[in-house]
Design a protein around this motif. Sequence first.
Motif, PDB file in Angstrom:
ATOM      1  N   UNK A   1     -54.180  12.108   6.517  1.00 56.08           N
ATOM      2  CA  UNK A   1     -53.633  11.185   5.527  1.00 56.08           C
ATOM      3  C   UNK A   1     -52.450  11.844   4.826  1.00 56.08           C
ATOM      4  N   UNK A   2     -51.373  11.088   4.693  1.00 62.11           N
ATOM      5  CA  UNK A   2     -50.217  11.533   3.925  1.00 62.11           C
ATOM      6  C   UNK A   2     -50.203  10.769   2.606  1.00 62.11           C
ATOM      7  N   UNK A   3     -50.228  11.490   1.488  1.00 65.87           N
ATOM      8  CA  UNK A   3     -50.170  10.863   0.178  1.00 65.87           C
ATOM      9  C   UNK A   3     -48.776  10.984  -0.406  1.00 65.87           C
ATOM     10  N   UNK A   4     -48.185   9.858  -0.796  1.00 64.78           N
ATOM     11  CA  UNK A   4     -46.826   9.845  -1.341  1.00 64.78           C
ATOM     12  C   UNK A   4     -46.823   9.285  -2.750  1.00 64.78           C
ATOM     13  N   UNK A   5     -45.960   9.818  -3.598  1.00 63.99           N
ATOM     14  CA  UNK A   5     -45.795   9.278  -4.940  1.00 63.99           C
ATOM     15  C   UNK A   5     -45.093   7.931  -4.887  1.00 63.99           C
ATOM     16  N   UNK A   6     -45.111   7.252  -6.019  1.00 67.56           N
ATOM     17  CA  UNK A   6     -44.479   5.933  -6.105  1.00 67.56           C
ATOM     18  C   UNK A   6     -42.978   5.987  -5.881  1.00 67.56           C
ATOM     19  N   UNK A   7     -42.343   7.119  -6.215  1.00 68.53           N
ATOM     20  CA  UNK A   7     -40.906   7.323  -6.029  1.00 68.53           C
ATOM     21  C   UNK A   7     -40.713   8.705  -5.430  1.00 68.53           C
ATOM     22  N   UNK A   8     -39.838   8.814  -4.424  1.00 72.38           N
ATOM     23  CA  UNK A   8     -39.546  10.104  -3.797  1.00 72.38           C
ATOM     24  C   UNK A   8     -38.146  10.589  -4.152  1.00 72.38           C
ATOM     25  N   UNK A   9     -37.138   9.799  -3.789  1.00 72.60           N
ATOM     26  CA  UNK A   9     -35.746  10.160  -4.059  1.00 72.60           C
ATOM     27  C   UNK A   9     -34.883   8.970  -3.674  1.00 72.60           C
ATOM     28  N   UNK A  10     -33.575   9.069  -3.900  1.00 76.13           N
ATOM     29  CA  UNK A  10     -32.682   8.011  -3.470  1.00 76.13           C
ATOM     30  C   UNK A  10     -32.734   7.904  -1.949  1.00 76.13           C
TER      31      UNK A  10
ATOM     32  N   UNK B   1     -42.279  -0.155  -7.260  1.00 72.45           N
ATOM     33  CA  UNK B   1     -41.235   0.471  -6.439  1.00 72.45           C
ATOM     34  C   UNK B   1     -41.788   0.757  -5.045  1.00 72.45           C
ATOM     35  N   UNK B   2     -40.903   0.693  -4.051  1.00 71.64           N
ATOM     36  CA  UNK B   2     -41.231   1.061  -2.681  1.00 71.64           C
ATOM     37  C   UNK B   2     -40.520   2.370  -2.364  1.00 71.64           C
ATOM     38  N   UNK B   3     -41.235   3.484  -2.288  1.00 71.32           N
ATOM     39  CA  UNK B   3     -40.590   4.784  -2.083  1.00 71.32           C
ATOM     40  C   UNK B   3     -39.927   4.938  -0.723  1.00 71.32           C
ATOM     41  N   UNK B   4     -40.268   4.059   0.229  1.00 72.80           N
ATOM     42  CA  UNK B   4     -39.721   4.165   1.579  1.00 72.80           C
ATOM     43  C   UNK B   4     -38.626   3.134   1.859  1.00 72.80           C
ATOM     44  N   UNK B   5     -38.211   2.390   0.848  1.00 72.41           N
ATOM     45  CA  UNK B   5     -37.169   1.394   1.052  1.00 72.41           C
ATOM     46  C   UNK B   5     -35.862   2.088   1.436  1.00 72.41           C
TER      47      UNK B   5
ATOM     48  N   UNK C   1     -30.690   7.193   0.599  1.00 71.35           N
ATOM     49  CA  UNK C   1     -29.717   7.827   1.500  1.00 71.35           C
ATOM     50  C   UNK C   1     -30.047   9.298   1.687  1.00 71.35           C
ATOM     51  N   UNK C   2     -30.309   9.982   0.602  1.00 67.42           N
ATOM     52  CA  UNK C   2     -30.624  11.411   0.666  1.00 67.42           C
ATOM     53  C   UNK C   2     -31.945  11.645   1.381  1.00 67.42           C
ATOM     54  N   UNK C   3     -32.949  10.839   1.080  1.00 65.93           N
ATOM     55  CA  UNK C   3     -34.264  11.013   1.689  1.00 65.93           C
ATOM     56  C   UNK C   3     -34.217  10.744   3.190  1.00 65.93           C
ATOM     57  N   UNK C   4     -33.496   9.694   3.583  1.00 66.06           N
ATOM     58  CA  UNK C   4     -33.393   9.345   5.000  1.00 66.06           C
ATOM     59  C   UNK C   4     -32.748  10.481   5.784  1.00 66.06           C
ATOM     60  N   UNK C   5     -31.689  11.064   5.227  1.00 59.69           N
ATOM     61  CA  UNK C   5     -31.007  12.183   5.889  1.00 59.69           C
ATOM     62  C   UNK C   5     -31.926  13.388   5.994  1.00 59.69           C
ATOM     63  N   UNK C   6     -32.633  13.690   4.917  1.00 57.68           N
ATOM     64  CA  UNK C   6     -33.542  14.837   4.910  1.00 57.68           C
ATOM     65  C   UNK C   6     -34.650  14.667   5.944  1.00 57.68           C
ATOM     66  N   UNK C   7     -35.243  13.488   5.995  1.00 60.90           N
ATOM     67  CA  UNK C   7     -36.329  13.261   6.942  1.00 60.90           C
ATOM     68  C   UNK C   7     -35.835  13.352   8.395  1.00 60.90           C
TER      69      UNK C   7
END
Length: 371
Positions: free
Chosen positions: A103-112, A145-149, A114-120
Amino acid sequence: MERFPSLTATIITGSGLSGEYAAHPRIRYFEIDQVEKLPDGNYRSVDTSQSFEQAIASRKRAINEFLQHQPADIFIADKEPLGLSGELSDALKILKAKGTTLVLGLRDVLDEAVKLDLEWKEKGITDAIEAFYDHIWIYGSPDFYDPLQGLELPSSVVSRCSYTGYLYQPHPEFEQLAPEGLPDDYLLVTAGGGGDGDFLMNAVLSAYEADPSISCPAVLLLGPFSDSAHEREIRSRAQRIMGTAVIGFNSEPETLILHARAIIGMCGYNTFCEVIARNKEVLFVPRQTPRLEQSIRAERAKELGLCEVVKGEQADDPASFADDIRSLIQSTERPKPGHNLDMSGLQRIGEKVEAILAARNHPSLEVEHVG
């Protein structure tokens, strides 16, 4: 844990704070080498005799060895799918081969986005999630909020996502306890973990110095990771302001929050949950770097009427920030509109764990959590 009388849990942690929390007979801590985040977003080993890379290698070896000999029925990774710097990459393979539910647990908000997509993409995180994780639990609410939007995710990953609600455990007994040695009416200033909250403490002190007529005394809660030199400086300044109190680490801040007239905080996840659940008047001064997590969360909460927000550079102006503090104190006298956030996350996670264990056709046995 009371819901699962035969369950044991292991928390794999590099925080160094496990001894500060009340012991539980069926919860154990497995400590790995500690690292700390620097203001620029990079990390270093707490043990100055080794490099960050050596610390990560040590963490990786320790985790792999532990899980080889003591695999779990359920493994929950907190926030970082591959660990802080890839130290879970082999562990996930070990657990997958042993049939562990991942299981991967994620917070309600991760980051902006564009930055998150590039990092991943750079770290191959999306591929790793698709290959290893059975479930993705988002510790929040879809109407907040959707942290993966904005991320380019395959449907196979999206289909594994579910919202749990916010992770908040009310403690009714705290309502009967009054903080000792503090004023009856106070403004609580909290830096969460405290590692990067010195700017907030100093901004509040500067505001009180600029405007000594602020009527509500301040109580500064520094947090467990506050720099010792900065802490001494803050305590020295606070002593010169009548009524101001300074508290170091407090493992149960809910009593302080519950009895405060209002709160000033940075809008980290835990502070946000504790303050909003108690419907307290709050002014957030979110961190802007190295991630926008706190800023995004604070601005969204403001949209919903849950808080007020001041940016860091605005808090640097003592006279202006003193006005903000006065407004916050006065706002406790006005009715507060609100948006009811789902705070039933812990109950819902219990239901999810129950369903996973039932699907495995045996009673609850072992849960590992790394964070």
